[in-house]
Design a protein around this motif. Sequence first.
Motif, mmCIF file in Angstrom:
data_model
loop_
_atom_site.group_PDB
_atom_site.id
_atom_site.type_symbol
_atom_site.label_atom_id
_atom_site.label_comp_id
_atom_site.label_asym_id
_atom_site.label_seq_id
_atom_site.Cartn_x
_atom_site.Cartn_y
_atom_site.Cartn_z
ATOM 1 N N UNK A 50 0.809 -1.219 0.000
ATOM 2 C CA UNK A 50 0.000 0.000 0.000
ATOM 3 C C UNK A 50 0.845 1.273 0.000
ATOM 4 N N UNK A 51 0.167 2.409 -0.089
ATOM 5 C CA UNK A 51 0.846 3.700 -0.169
ATOM 6 C C UNK A 51 1.707 3.938 1.077
ATOM 7 N N UNK A 52 2.684 4.851 0.930
ATOM 8 C CA UNK A 52 3.537 5.189 2.063
ATOM 9 C C UNK A 52 2.679 5.709 3.206
ATOM 10 N N UNK A 53 2.888 5.175 4.386
ATOM 11 C CA UNK A 53 2.116 5.589 5.544
ATOM 12 C C UNK A 53 1.075 4.575 5.968
ATOM 13 N N UNK A 54 0.796 3.593 5.084
ATOM 14 C CA UNK A 54 -0.180 2.555 5.444
ATOM 15 C C UNK A 54 0.435 1.578 6.439
ATOM 16 N N UNK A 55 -0.344 1.242 7.436
ATOM 17 C CA UNK A 55 0.152 0.338 8.470
ATOM 18 C C UNK A 55 0.161 -1.106 7.989
ATOM 19 N N UNK A 56 1.153 -1.842 8.428
ATOM 20 C CA UNK A 56 1.287 -3.237 8.036
ATOM 21 C C UNK A 56 0.171 -4.104 8.624
ATOM 22 N N UNK A 57 -0.075 -5.239 7.962
ATOM 23 C CA UNK A 57 -1.089 -6.177 8.441
ATOM 24 C C UNK A 57 -0.599 -6.934 9.680
ATOM 25 N N UNK A 58 0.683 -7.241 9.670
ATOM 26 C CA UNK A 58 1.257 -8.039 10.754
ATOM 27 C C UNK A 58 2.644 -7.500 11.088
ATOM 28 N N UNK A 59 3.023 -7.656 12.328
ATOM 29 C CA UNK A 59 4.295 -7.115 12.780
ATOM 30 C C UNK A 59 5.460 -7.669 11.952
ATOM 31 N N UNK A 60 6.403 -6.792 11.653
ATOM 32 C CA UNK A 60 7.652 -7.185 10.984
ATOM 33 C C UNK A 60 8.690 -7.402 12.094
ATOM 34 N N UNK A 61 8.988 -8.674 12.396
ATOM 35 C CA UNK A 61 9.829 -8.968 13.566
ATOM 36 C C UNK A 61 11.196 -8.282 13.502
ATOM 37 N N UNK A 62 11.785 -8.245 12.306
ATOM 38 C CA UNK A 62 13.114 -7.632 12.197
ATOM 39 C C UNK A 62 13.049 -6.136 12.489
ATOM 40 N N UNK A 63 12.029 -5.501 11.909
ATOM 41 C CA UNK A 63 11.872 -4.063 12.137
ATOM 42 C C UNK A 63 11.619 -3.780 13.619
ATOM 43 N N UNK A 64 10.816 -4.638 14.247
ATOM 44 C CA UNK A 64 10.502 -4.429 15.664
ATOM 45 C C UNK A 64 11.748 -4.631 16.533
#
Length: 296
Positions: free
Chosen positions: A243-257
């Motif tokens: 999705x467009x920049x700023x859209x929240x992810x559906x599920x957590x990105x473990x690496x990013x977290x």
Amino acid sequence: MKIGYPCINRSIGCSSGRTFRLASYSDERLITTVAGNLTCLQRILEWNIENRIGFFRITSDIIPFASHPICTLPWKEHFQDELEVIGGFIRDSGMRISMHPDQFIILNSPDEKVVSRSIDELMYHADLLDGMNLDRTAKIQLHVGGVYGDAEQSILRFIRTYKNLDSVIQNRLVVENDDQRFTTADCLKIHEETGIPVLFDVFHHSCNNTGEDTGEMLDMTGRTWGNGDGIPMTDYSSQHPEKRAGSHTEHIDPDDFRCFLTISRPYDIDIMLEIKDKEKSAMEAVSIAGSDPRFG
DNA sequence: CAGTGTCAAGGTGGA
DNA sequence: TCCACCTTGACACTG
């Protein structure tokens, strides 16, 4: 450090934000709806404790039409017992609570009717938290509002309006950076003029900033929270891949977290996951954070 | 009873 | 000036 999710739990099978159409409003309808919402809220809070989730955002839909002129029922008194029970559970369990009025609540609008309605809605939020006898660490988070072609003037209007708010609202209100209009730096400027704590939204900051790095902003926003305000709250999310920049992810990105946990390591913060699948990601985040010394 | 248009509220930006 | 979008579930009407 506590980890939380907003408003909805899909694992339980009940909603604390059931509502109905304005056209079908009646006091009776309101009472039955609110009674169901409060029962569900209690169940969600219990579920959270069982799953080591210590932070929760209560939906603004708990009391439908609470600030609408059609609602004349003294709901706070009517549900006083239930609110006190829930508040007692929150205090006894050490749960951190926030609320986030939605997009229509705007303190810096040039239209004073919009501002007036917004203040009414904020008063409802404060009344609800007061009805639960929660201290002022239970926060109401709000964005700065619209730009109206002049960001500087719009910031000044926010400041002026804030200074005139009832202390019942001031005690709980915190201002949050958004992904398109007002940056963390703008919020810090508002803090300097008002003393309002700044709730740092990590993802919004990555979308909308003036070059400051995340660690620096965690530090500076953290300092805006006073003694009675509790541990600084942060909103965390990551980009939805399609999705467009700023859209929240559906599920957590473990690496990013994990990366965020590392960056934020020097600071004690409560983390609200603004992620679509709610408690599922929160449980995963709790698991990831399990080894973090800040997470009890 | 399944499908679906619509819902209190504002602001923004593109057509 | 109008409308889609933001973001979102679910109410409540229709067939």
